[in-house]
Design an enzyme around this catalytic site. Structure first.
Site: not given
Ligand code: SAH
Ligand code: SF4
Length: 396
Positions: A355, A230, A102, A115, A232, A126, A122, A129, A208
């Site tokens: 996100c 990132s 996307e 974006c 967190h 995480c 991935c 996510c 990022s």
């Protein structure tokens, strides 16, 4: 099967979106043409959005014939397009093999941000996510990364009837870990920055990362654009659970890499992203730990900014978004310590364009989603409300 047929035909030709200007110049040389022809061609493709060589009227007919025989300008098919009531637009691209990625356009008064995704799925896993839950399918090619910008920019110009640039900023915050796909990312970034391409300033292109330290150093050396990290979590124990990559590159190493990055960064700060998870990483004690961590790991002042992202829930995550009150209280601890902090607005809520909701449709070949779901109960236990009040009162 249509897709397979098209792909086979494509494999005979070169996709010109795979090249930055230097790559295109080398390609022109291989065709027996002068290198400077690449500038004309690059401008036709990226500045005018042309894909048809016959439309490139100032190129010699002989070159156009050679291009038709050997190359094409190929972008993945758009499977769907969703336009949100706030103007955000999300496109889903078919990248083959059952995978989709996307890209999201976010219009604001003074800028237009795209974006962009860097991988189908991935591998970083995480905890919070949605892309991470799908596991990794494959790296996108340079052309598939650039195609998102190429398509969006020229679609928007037509759609908004504008003949000047619409997209002023690119953030590599879609699906995937961009620095894990470094070799394909680099020419894509160069195309975005090139004056003959999209002419974006380094400050307006942001990578990022969840913190792949050696690749952060390489990016600083080869193509320093704005950097978002990132974070967190304020300590290794919690970050290990939320961002498993932390086991490989713990916080001291990550922050040292941020410090080195600043020597070549186009901005004098790094942005830290921090996803606000209720009862997990959103306690005032966590904010205080962050302040200590950041102050003790860099001698520079004002070297970082915080972007607090409200967690965007997805099915099966087992996590909740922090309350607005908690996010504001958390932000206050940081700002009181002199750290510039913003609370990210969620955009495109009605079309799942926020996100971590950029799920696309990726085959979970590694079954990471199942693994994470199994681990969930043992790994993360939200702080009980009674616990919380006690701790915060103690520090208050
Ligand atoms: N892989 C890169 C870039 C893509 S993710 C990275 O991790 O930085 C872009 C941002 O969205 C990251 O800061 C990521 O932590 C955040 N994010 C991921 N899932 C989220 C979710 N469910 N809610 C809010 N933010 C999320
Ligand atoms: Fe990958 Fe980024 Fe999602 Fe982590 S947050 S799983 S690195 S896309």
């Amino acid at each position: 099967m249509l897709w397979a047929a098209r792909r086979c035909a494509d494999s005979m030709t070169v996709n010109l979106l795979d090249f930055d200007l230097e790559g295109l110049a080398q390609f022109c040389e291989r065709l027996g043409e002068k290198r400077y022809r690449a500038v004309q061609l690059f401008r036709w493709i990226h500045q005018k959005g042309a894909a048809d060589f016959d439309a490139m009227s100032d190129l010699a007919k002989s070159l156009r014939e050679k291009l038709k025989a050997t190359a094409q300008v190929w972008a993945p098919d758009v499977i769907s397009e969703h336009i949100s009531s706030d103007g955000t637009i999300k496109w889903l691209f078919d990248v083959g093999g059952g995978n989709a990625v996307e890209a999201v356009f976010i219009p604001e008064e003074d800028r237009g941000t795209l974006c962009v995704s860097s991988q189908a799925g991935c591998a970083m896993g995480c905890r919070f996510c949605s892309t991470g839950h799908q596991g990794f399918s494959r790296n996108l090619k340079t052309g598939e990364i650039v195609a998102q910008l190429w398509f969006a920019e020229h679609f928007l110009r037509r759609h908004l009837q504008r003949d000047v640039r619409v997209i002023s900023n690119v953030v590599m915050m879609g699906m995937g870990e961009p620095l894990q796909n470094y070799s394909e990312l680099l020419p894509a970034l160069r195309t975005m920055l090139d004056d003959h391409g999209y002419g974006l300033s380094r400050r307006r292109v942001t990578v990022s990362t969840s913190g792949i330290v050696p690749k952060m150093d390489l990016l600083a050396e080869q193509c320093p654009v704005a950097l978002a990290v990132s974070l967190h979590a304020p300590n290794d124990e919690l970050r290990n659970k939320l961002v498993p990559l932390n086991l490989k590159y713990p916080l001291v190493e990550l922050l040292a890499a941020c410090d080195r990055y600043l020597d070549s960064a186009p901005r004098d700060f790094i942005t830290f992203e921090y996803c606000m998870l209720e009862g997990i990483n959103d306690q005032l004690e966590h904010a205080r730990q962050l302040v200590d961590l950041l102050h003790s790991n860099s001698g520079r002042s004002g070297w970082c900014k915080f972007n607090l992202i409200p967690f965007n829930p997805f099915p099966g995550s087992g996590l909740s978004r922090s309350s607005a009150k908690q996010m504001l209280a958390f932000a206050k601890v940081l700002t009181d310590a002199g750290i510039v902090t913003t609370l990210r607005k969620t955009r495109g809520d009605d079309i799942d364009a926020a996100c971590g909701q950029l799920a696309g449709d990726v085959m979970d070949r590694t079954r990471v989603g199942e693994r994470i779901a199994r681990q969930r109960t043992v790994m993360l236990r939200p702080v009980a409300a009674s616990d919380r009040t006690a701790r915060e009162t103690h520090h208050g």
